[in-house]
Write a protein that holds these residues in place. Structure first.
Motif, PDB file in Angstrom:
ATOM      1  N   HIS A 265       0.974  -1.353   0.141  1.00  0.00           N
ATOM      2  CA  HIS A 265      -0.122  -0.137   0.010  1.00  0.00           C
ATOM      3  C   HIS A 265       1.467   1.105   0.080  1.00  0.00           C
ATOM      4  CE1 HIS A 265      -3.316   2.130   0.514  1.00  0.00           C
ATOM      5  NE2 HIS A 265      -3.356   2.920   1.894  1.00  0.00           N
ATOM      6  N   GLN A 266       1.950   0.956   0.648  1.00  0.00           N
ATOM      7  CA  GLN A 266       2.837   2.398   0.832  1.00  0.00           C
ATOM      8  C   GLN A 266       3.263   2.455   0.337  1.00  0.00           C
ATOM      9  OE1 GLN A 266       2.976   4.596   3.232  1.00  0.00           O
ATOM     10  NE2 GLN A 266       3.742   5.903   1.822  1.00  0.00           N
TER      11      GLN A 266
ATOM     12  N   ARG B 142       2.250   1.805  -3.501  1.00  0.00           N
ATOM     13  CA  ARG B 142       1.922   1.913  -4.534  1.00  0.00           C
ATOM     14  C   ARG B 142       1.434   3.931  -4.592  1.00  0.00           C
ATOM     15  NH1 ARG B 142      -5.044   0.388  -5.175  1.00  0.00           N
ATOM     16  NH2 ARG B 142      -4.865   1.751  -7.317  1.00  0.00           N
ATOM     17  N   ILE B 143       0.874   4.088  -2.501  1.00  0.00           N
ATOM     18  CA  ILE B 143       0.941   5.588  -2.273  1.00  0.00           C
ATOM     19  C   ILE B 143       1.662   6.296  -3.196  1.00  0.00           C
ATOM     20  CG2 ILE B 143       1.165   7.431  -0.765  1.00  0.00           C
ATOM     21  CD1 ILE B 143      -0.776   5.395   0.840  1.00  0.00           C
ATOM     22  N   ASP B 144       3.085   5.992  -2.747  1.00  0.00           N
ATOM     23  CA  ASP B 144       4.459   6.937  -3.044  1.00  0.00           C
ATOM     24  C   ASP B 144       4.509   6.728  -4.934  1.00  0.00           C
ATOM     25  OD1 ASP B 144       5.378   6.696  -0.762  1.00  0.00           O
ATOM     26  OD2 ASP B 144       6.815   5.415  -0.468  1.00  0.00           O
ATOM     27  N   ARG B 145       4.319   5.536  -5.273  1.00  0.00           N
ATOM     28  CA  ARG B 145       4.252   5.917  -6.949  1.00  0.00           C
ATOM     29  C   ARG B 145       3.585   7.267  -7.408  1.00  0.00           C
ATOM     30  NH1 ARG B 145       3.483  -0.504  -8.056  1.00  0.00           N
ATOM     31  NH2 ARG B 145       5.799  -0.905  -7.731  1.00  0.00           N
ATOM     32  N   LEU B 146       1.827   7.009  -7.001  1.00  0.00           N
ATOM     33  CA  LEU B 146       0.528   8.201  -6.760  1.00  0.00           C
ATOM     34  C   LEU B 146       1.570   9.695  -6.622  1.00  0.00           C
ATOM     35  CD1 LEU B 146      -2.184   6.255  -6.041  1.00  0.00           C
ATOM     36  CD2 LEU B 146      -1.388   6.833  -8.284  1.00  0.00           C
ATOM     37  N   ARG B 147       1.886   9.558  -5.823  1.00  0.00           N
ATOM     38  CA  ARG B 147       2.518  11.562  -5.040  1.00  0.00           C
ATOM     39  C   ARG B 147       3.696  11.457  -6.093  1.00  0.00           C
ATOM     40  NH1 ARG B 147       3.175  10.389   0.995  1.00  0.00           N
ATOM     41  NH2 ARG B 147       0.531  10.723   1.904  1.00  0.00           N
TER      42      ARG B 147
ATOM     43  N   SER C  57       2.036  12.916  -9.222  1.00  0.00           N
ATOM     44  CA  SER C  57       1.302  13.991  -9.074  1.00  0.00           C
ATOM     45  C   SER C  57       2.401  14.823  -8.932  1.00  0.00           C
ATOM     46  CB  SER C  57       0.579  13.353  -7.345  1.00  0.00           C
ATOM     47  OG  SER C  57      -0.075  14.423  -7.586  1.00  0.00           O
TER      48      SER C  57
END
Length: 61
Positions: A6-7, A9-14, A17
């Protein structure tokens, strides 16, 4: 999905962005130069992007 996945995935999205925002900002600056609202010298005063790169982006338009 565990916490680590999950972390990641969040890092990739950030990251995506951030890249999008940086791209939009650069487009705005290039448009400003093209529309005589800002100069290349102005851009160089607050960015680390080399002048050659800025000129290349402008001439590609």
């Amino acid at each position: 999905m565990d916490l680590e996945e999950h972390q990641i995935r969040i890092d990739r999205l950030r990251s995506k962005s951030r890249e999008t925002t940086e791209h939009q900002n650069m487009n705005a600056l290039i448009n400003g130069v093209i529309n005589d609202e800002i100069t290349i010298k102005d851009i160089l005063s607050f960015t680390t992007i080399p002048e050659e790169e800025i000129v290349r982006l402008i001439t590609e338009r």
